[in-house]
Design a protein around this motif. Sequence first.
Motif, short mmCIF file in Angstrom:
data_model
loop_
_atom_site.label_atom_id
_atom_site.label_comp_id
_atom_site.label_asym_id
_atom_site.label_seq_id
_atom_site.Cartn_x
_atom_site.Cartn_y
_atom_site.Cartn_z
N ARG A 59 32.26 -36.50 28.63
CA ARG A 59 32.71 -37.03 27.62
C ARG A 59 31.35 -37.16 26.30
NH1 ARG A 59 37.84 -38.88 25.81
NH2 ARG A 59 37.99 -40.51 24.33
N GLY A 61 30.18 -37.68 23.45
CA GLY A 61 29.57 -39.40 22.21
C GLY A 61 29.77 -40.19 24.17
N SER A 62 28.91 -39.58 24.74
CA SER A 62 29.09 -40.85 26.56
C SER A 62 27.67 -40.94 26.30
CB SER A 62 28.87 -39.62 27.53
OG SER A 62 30.30 -39.43 28.00
N ARG A 63 26.93 -42.75 26.62
CA ARG A 63 25.44 -42.62 26.46
C ARG A 63 25.03 -43.54 28.25
NH1 ARG A 63 24.47 -41.35 21.56
NH2 ARG A 63 21.84 -42.64 21.57
N ASP A 123 28.36 -45.52 29.18
CA ASP A 123 29.10 -45.93 28.99
C ASP A 123 29.78 -44.74 28.38
OD1 ASP A 123 31.13 -46.68 26.42
OD2 ASP A 123 29.35 -47.70 25.11
N GLY A 125 32.73 -43.98 26.01
CA GLY A 125 33.03 -44.05 24.57
C GLY A 125 34.61 -44.48 24.59
N TYR A 126 35.34 -45.64 25.65
CA TYR A 126 36.01 -45.74 25.69
C TYR A 126 36.17 -46.92 26.89
CZ TYR A 126 37.55 -42.78 29.80
OH TYR A 126 38.13 -42.05 31.01
#
Length: 299
Positions: A59, A61-63, A123, A125-126
Amino acid sequence: MADQLIRATAAEGGIRAVGVITTRLTEEAKRRHKLSYVATAALGRTMSSALLLVSSMKREGSRVNIRVKGDGPLGGILVDAGLDGTVRGYVENPDIELPPNAKGKLDVGGAVGRDGYLYVVRDVGYGYPYSSTVELVSGEIGDDVAHYLVNSEQTPSVLMVGVFVGAEGVTASGGILVQVLPKAARDESLVETLESRVEALSGFTPLLQAGKTLPEIFEQLLGDMGLVILPEIQMLRFHCGCSFDRVLGALKMLGEAELQDMIEKDDGAEATCHFCGEVYKASSDELAQLISDLRTESV
């Protein structure tokens, strides 16, 4: 060679491989944080590891955050990497230096400490980020991240990261992650073969210093296993999203009384970003404006 990430597969999709070169971004971290040799190696290995881990996420924006906390003099390490190829990080005690270890190499394990924990947060993003904790096995970073992958994600993995730093700065940094996916994980001989081949390489940075490219390293490891190198090359860089506006936002949260105290005692405020070392200074006029904003908002 530019900092980059390359992906590959082998064994008809049963093996996933990712390689990164992080020489320039590790040098930038060294410069920004004024890191010692051993601190540079520790942070560089952790940044490479984080970039390798986040590469498997899908996804936008994943970190991935990696925090290493051992009982050594280096203190903690914290790294944040994004699927977009950006990474940032710092160590608690950047000026710690140690004599070389028994192999004549930088003693990252001694600096980090062999008793402690590795914390990984993914993470997407949600929802709630997925977090996991494992005990350190060596403090050398690569061994510890591989231990996390096997124990927390149940994925047989071979991970090798390294940093070469000398008087002229960082001349080689990066790593490679090879994972045996569920469709091939039952073949124990495959895992053993990969482990023996990685061990035979005797380190990642010597390959870079010898002029080897990531595709050539993949070929050396997996060339006889149906290697397929994916065409996309992702650029990597050290990047921190801090800004003066964010600093002002954080100062504003301190409240009117604290801001007024800063004006009277310090004639302003100064803040340093832990992740990138950037120093931000707010004048007394700017603090006064924050106080005015708070009073307006409270009406």
